[in-house]
Scaffold this motif. Sequence first.
Motif, mmCIF file in Angstrom:
data_model
loop_
_atom_site.group_PDB
_atom_site.id
_atom_site.type_symbol
_atom_site.label_atom_id
_atom_site.label_comp_id
_atom_site.label_asym_id
_atom_site.label_seq_id
_atom_site.Cartn_x
_atom_site.Cartn_y
_atom_site.Cartn_z
ATOM 1 N N THR A 38 0.827 -1.210 0.000
ATOM 2 C CA THR A 38 0.000 0.000 0.000
ATOM 3 C C THR A 38 0.856 1.252 0.000
ATOM 4 O O THR A 38 2.078 1.193 0.118
ATOM 5 C CB THR A 38 -0.981 -0.014 1.199
ATOM 6 N N CYS A 39 0.196 2.381 -0.167
ATOM 7 C CA CYS A 39 0.879 3.674 -0.225
ATOM 8 C C CYS A 39 1.505 3.993 1.132
ATOM 9 O O CYS A 39 1.052 3.522 2.174
ATOM 10 C CB CYS A 39 -0.141 4.747 -0.605
ATOM 11 N N ALA A 40 2.557 4.799 1.097
ATOM 12 C CA ALA A 40 3.227 5.187 2.346
ATOM 13 C C ALA A 40 2.409 6.220 3.128
ATOM 14 O O ALA A 40 2.789 6.581 4.245
ATOM 15 C CB ALA A 40 4.604 5.758 2.020
ATOM 16 N N ASP A 41 1.305 6.670 2.571
ATOM 17 C CA ASP A 41 0.461 7.688 3.195
ATOM 18 C C ASP A 41 0.208 7.391 4.680
ATOM 19 O O ASP A 41 -0.179 6.281 5.043
ATOM 20 C CB ASP A 41 -0.871 7.740 2.428
ATOM 21 N N SER A 42 0.413 8.420 5.499
ATOM 22 C CA SER A 42 0.323 8.230 6.957
ATOM 23 C C SER A 42 -1.081 7.894 7.437
ATOM 24 O O SER A 42 -1.271 7.443 8.567
ATOM 25 C CB SER A 42 0.794 9.504 7.667
ATOM 26 N N GLY A 97 -4.815 0.728 -2.951
ATOM 27 C CA GLY A 97 -4.754 2.160 -3.205
ATOM 28 C C GLY A 97 -5.725 2.866 -2.261
ATOM 29 O O GLY A 97 -6.447 2.215 -1.505
ATOM 30 N N HIS A 98 -5.746 4.182 -2.302
ATOM 31 C CA HIS A 98 -6.635 4.898 -1.370
ATOM 32 C C HIS A 98 -7.084 6.220 -1.947
ATOM 33 O O HIS A 98 -6.440 6.778 -2.850
ATOM 34 C CB HIS A 98 -5.914 5.122 -0.037
ATOM 35 N N THR A 99 -8.186 6.727 -1.381
ATOM 36 C CA THR A 99 -8.721 8.007 -1.826
ATOM 37 C C THR A 99 -7.797 9.141 -1.380
ATOM 38 O O THR A 99 -7.020 8.991 -0.444
ATOM 39 C CB THR A 99 -10.133 8.240 -1.239
ATOM 40 N N ASP A 100 -7.892 10.268 -2.064
ATOM 41 C CA ASP A 100 -7.124 11.472 -1.751
ATOM 42 C C ASP A 100 -5.616 11.212 -1.769
ATOM 43 O O ASP A 100 -4.869 11.776 -0.959
ATOM 44 C CB ASP A 100 -7.548 12.036 -0.375
ATOM 45 N N CYS A 101 -5.175 10.342 -2.671
ATOM 46 C CA CYS A 101 -3.752 9.993 -2.737
ATOM 47 C C CYS A 101 -2.949 11.125 -3.381
ATOM 48 O O CYS A 101 -3.173 11.478 -4.535
ATOM 49 C CB CYS A 101 -3.559 8.695 -3.530
ATOM 50 N N GLY A 102 -2.019 11.697 -2.615
ATOM 51 C CA GLY A 102 -1.205 12.802 -3.114
ATOM 52 C C GLY A 102 -0.372 12.404 -4.317
ATOM 53 O O GLY A 102 -0.095 13.221 -5.198
ATOM 54 N N VAL A 103 0.029 11.145 -4.350
ATOM 55 C CA VAL A 103 0.851 10.666 -5.459
ATOM 56 C C VAL A 103 0.024 10.646 -6.748
ATOM 57 O O VAL A 103 0.496 11.041 -7.817
ATOM 58 C CB VAL A 103 1.387 9.252 -5.140
ATOM 59 N N MET A 104 -1.214 10.191 -6.631
ATOM 60 C CA MET A 104 -2.080 10.166 -7.813
ATOM 61 C C MET A 104 -2.388 11.588 -8.291
ATOM 62 O O MET A 104 -2.463 11.857 -9.488
ATOM 63 C CB MET A 104 -3.386 9.414 -7.497
HETATM 64 ZN ZN LIG Z 1 -1.145 7.625 -1.511
#
Ligand SMILES: [Zn+2]
Length: 210
Positions: A38-42, A97-104
Amino acid sequence: MERILKGLSRFQKSVYPRHRELFQKLALGQRPEALFITCADSRIDPCMLTQTKPGELFICRVVGNIVPPYPDAIGGVSATIEYAVGVLGVADVIVCGHTDCGVMKGVLNPEALEPLTSVTAWLNYAQPARAAVGQHLTTHTDLEFLLALTERNVVEQLRNLRTHPTVAERLEQGDLRLHGWLYDLGEGTVASYDADQAGFVPLEAPTVRS
Ligand SMILES: [Zn+2]
């Protein structure tokens, strides 16, 4: 940092003693049932989301939950996949994946990331997703486009996952399952990729017996 150190102290004083047996068993080895990419998003906590304990998930955190195709970028992600699938023998791999992903969002606005050469190079692996969404969606709002891109990115990374030899081999043997998830941060819901429907459908969890 102070809060983090206080948390560590609380873990050692009150959490660890309550689970001493589990940790001492884990000290001797691991047998995780799934690889969770998954994304590194905190804002994502894979263990909280799946209510799993230490030792149950082998977790790969990487910006944009991107899996480079083999052998394109031999690095941390590839090595983690090889170890989890080839050595630990996980039964399932989840790309989440996830919503509001800064990478996307960065994929949609690459100019903003130009000074960040490593991020920009990494995001090239999300370009096939952007191209695919761009071809099929032209009239949607920015938010819908972002969601479609995020979903498509999960599908593309699942495709890349299949190019890794250890994954291909286990799929051939029929003892590995791949899953594509989309986690809605605000709602706490998860949609899962359904290849038959070529889209994401709400993930129906098995009913928990009380
Ligand atoms: Zn993300």
